[in-house]
Design a protein around this motif. Structure first.
Motif, PDB file in Angstrom:
ATOM      1  N   LEU A 131       0.810  -1.215   0.000  1.00  0.00           N
ATOM      2  CA  LEU A 131       0.000   0.000   0.000  1.00  0.00           C
ATOM      3  C   LEU A 131       0.848   1.273   0.000  1.00  0.00           C
ATOM      4  CD1 LEU A 131      -2.807  -1.124   2.475  1.00  0.00           C
ATOM      5  CD2 LEU A 131      -2.854  -1.098  -0.030  1.00  0.00           C
ATOM      6  N   SER A 132       1.997   1.254   0.660  1.00  0.00           N
ATOM      7  CA  SER A 132       2.833   2.456   0.653  1.00  0.00           C
ATOM      8  C   SER A 132       3.378   2.756  -0.736  1.00  0.00           C
ATOM      9  CB  SER A 132       3.987   2.305   1.647  1.00  0.00           C
ATOM     10  OG  SER A 132       4.832   1.241   1.280  1.00  0.00           O
ATOM     11  N   ALA A 133       3.517   1.725  -1.591  1.00  0.00           N
ATOM     12  CA  ALA A 133       4.006   1.950  -2.952  1.00  0.00           C
ATOM     13  C   ALA A 133       3.073   2.855  -3.736  1.00  0.00           C
ATOM     14  CB  ALA A 133       4.174   0.612  -3.677  1.00  0.00           C
ATOM     15  N   VAL A 134       1.775   2.785  -3.448  1.00  0.00           N
ATOM     16  CA  VAL A 134       0.798   3.628  -4.147  1.00  0.00           C
ATOM     17  C   VAL A 134       1.106   5.100  -3.912  1.00  0.00           C
ATOM     18  CG1 VAL A 134      -1.652   4.211  -4.335  1.00  0.00           C
ATOM     19  CG2 VAL A 134      -0.957   1.830  -3.967  1.00  0.00           C
ATOM     20  N   LEU A 135       1.466   5.447  -2.690  1.00  0.00           N
ATOM     21  CA  LEU A 135       1.765   6.840  -2.359  1.00  0.00           C
ATOM     22  C   LEU A 135       3.160   7.249  -2.849  1.00  0.00           C
ATOM     23  CD1 LEU A 135       0.368   6.866   1.302  1.00  0.00           C
ATOM     24  CD2 LEU A 135      -0.792   7.576  -0.790  1.00  0.00           C
ATOM     25  N   ILE A 136       4.132   6.377  -2.671  1.00  0.00           N
ATOM     26  CA  ILE A 136       5.505   6.710  -3.052  1.00  0.00           C
ATOM     27  C   ILE A 136       5.626   6.903  -4.562  1.00  0.00           C
ATOM     28  CG2 ILE A 136       7.854   5.768  -3.172  1.00  0.00           C
ATOM     29  CD1 ILE A 136       7.362   4.569  -0.401  1.00  0.00           C
ATOM     30  N   ALA A 137       4.899   6.106  -5.343  1.00  0.00           N
ATOM     31  CA  ALA A 137       4.961   6.239  -6.801  1.00  0.00           C
ATOM     32  C   ALA A 137       4.519   7.626  -7.260  1.00  0.00           C
ATOM     33  CB  ALA A 137       4.092   5.172  -7.461  1.00  0.00           C
ATOM     34  N   ARG A 138       3.677   8.279  -6.481  1.00  0.00           N
ATOM     35  CA  ARG A 138       3.195   9.623  -6.816  1.00  0.00           C
ATOM     36  C   ARG A 138       3.998  10.723  -6.132  1.00  0.00           C
ATOM     37  NH1 ARG A 138      -1.146   6.179  -6.946  1.00  0.00           N
ATOM     38  NH2 ARG A 138      -2.815   6.630  -8.449  1.00  0.00           N
TER      39      ARG A 138
END
Length: 465
Positions: free
Chosen positions: A163-170
């Motif tokens: 789930l943290s990847a969703v935020l980090i990618a942006r």
């Protein structure tokens, strides 16, 4: 500057505020610094209650084993492998992002359950033969109990990693950084309880993992992800993520394998004091590594991945060289500061209760040697991420495996002569080996290899278009 942007942005919009590499680096540095301060508070309380005795050694050994398995399944490799593929999915639509996240989350949870159960059963043997062979049977039994408490973190870290990847990618780093900052709060609360035990301390550590997961929820609500159980291993984005995540996870596990080697070497001769001193030294020594290696590397990673996906060699090169240059200079200054004032810091922070001046002297000796390699460690951290951003997790794996072997060889060769100091000496020597491999390969790829523009993502982008 980031602080001005935060002041002029309503607090409820912070979770979705996209940040630059520099801004993200500052946010992650602040998070690691807060985490370190709380970590010092935790260690002060822990040392006062348990010192460097057998109970402390049991918890340190339990941490090593549970963290190694957690890294293999869910560590930063999962997040980093998912980020570039989320960038590719975003080229299509929001539904593609939800599908990728759902499929990866389902897959990782299916893997987690049998691994966790196997670890629960095999914990006594792993501790006895690999992690802490020098500890007595009673201490190993306590370490087994603590390990069986801590393995529940694996499931939590799987969800947090995806789930943290969703935020980090942006470039939305605020909530992942906040989770890092609050990492030690629950264990501190347990140590402030009347007459805390080593078991309640382990439970507090588990509570910190719960906080890291829950804190992501506000940011994820904004993206309206439609998450549901989903299974599709033939999805090219899932396959691409696994192609990066599997060698990356093995590489990350080797990093924790380094810690297992360190723990095993330090425990030789049944010297629990060596384990405690090493843990306290690394608590100080790892702070610059996190501030200038992990923080800058994590903030730069989605932008390195974007340059790789877009096949922009010049932009990629500039971002990598800028990141390692700034990080190495800051790490060098930190090394000089630790060598010059480390003994005073250890006295100020740790020497109270059961932690006496002899333990402080041993801790400082370890810290001095470890600090010499700080510029090397941060370059390794950022360059390894840069290769993953290019879609190459195999070279970092090879470099990690090579340095682990060299680390073990140097440590075993020096142990009879210098005792526990063999651990930091081997850390520096193996770091030199690793940085030569990583920087040599990446330099070749971005300066000498004419076909660099053909990245690992070319086929996936073609399939998705």
């Amino acid at each position: 500057m980031i602080w001005q942007r935060l002041r002029t942005t309503p607090w409820y919009a912070w979770p979705t505020l996209s940040l630059s590499t520099a801004e993200g680096s500052l946010i992650f540095m602040a998070a690691f610094l807060i985490s370190a301060v709380l970590g010092v508070v935790r260690q002060i309380l822990f040392n006062a209650h348990f010192g460097v005795g057998e109970e402390a050694a049991a918890l340190y050994a339990a941490f090593r084993l549970s963290e190694t398995v957690s890294t293999l399944i869910a560590g930063g490799a999962l997040t980093n492998a998912l980020v570039p593929h989320l960038l590719i999915a975003a080229r299509k639509n929001g539904r593609a992002i939800s599908l990728l996240v759902s499929r990866m989350l389902t897959l990782m949870l299916v893997v987690t359950v049998p691994v966790t159960f196997t670890l629960w059963l095999s914990a006594p043997l792993l501790l006895r033969w690999i992690v802490a062979p020098g500890l007595d049977l009673q201490t190993q039994a306590l370490a087994t109990l603590l390990t069986r408490i801590l393995i529940a973190e694996i499931v939590l870290l799987v969800a947090e990693g995806v789930l943290s990847a969703v935020l980090i990618a942006r470039g939305q780093f605020f909530l992942p950084a906040a989770g890092i900052a609050l990492r030690n709060t629950m264990i501190i609360l347990t140590l402030l309880m009347p007459e805390p035990t080593i078991v309640t301390a382990a439970i507090g550590s588990l509570g910190d993992s719960v906080i890291q997961l829950l804190i992501l929820i506000p940011g994820l609500w904004h993206h309206r992800l439609n998450l549901r159980p989903a299974w599709h291993l033939r999805d090219p984005l899932v396959r691409g993520t696994l192609n990066l995540a599997i060698p990356g996870a093995i590489s990350g596990t080797i990093n924790y394998g380094n810690a297992i080697v360190d723990t095993a070497i330090a425990s030789l001769g049944g010297q629990a004091a060596g384990l405690g001193a090493m843990h306290n030294a690394l608590l100080l020594g790892h702070l610059p590594q996190r501030l200038f290696g992990m923080a800058i590397g994590q903030a730069a990673f989605p932008y390195l991945a974007a340059a790789a996906v877009n096949r922009d060699r010049n932009l990629f090169r500039w971002r990598w060289l800028t990141a390692i240059g700034v990080a190495a200079i800051l790490a060098m200054l930190s090394a000089l500061a630790l060598i010059g004032s480390g003994r005073w810091l250890i006295h100020l922070i740790f020497e109270r209760g059961a932690f006496d001046s002899a333990a402080g002297d041993l801790t400082f000796s370890i810290l001095q040697v470890f600090a010499l390699g700080l510029p090397i460690y941060v370059i390794v951290e950022i360059t390894g991420r840069a290769l993953v951003a290019l879609g190459d997790a195999r070279v970092p794996l090879l470099a990690n495996a090579t340095q682990l072997l060299s680390r073990l060889g140097v440590a075993m060769a020096l142990w009879p002569a210098v005792g526990v100091l063999a651990v930091p000496i081997a850390t520096v020597a193996s770091g030199v080996v690793e940085v030569m491999i990583l920087c040599g390969v990446l330099f070749y790829r971005i300066h000498m290899r004419a076909e660099w523009h053909t990245t690992a993502y070319t086929g996936i982008i073609g399939e998705r278009s």
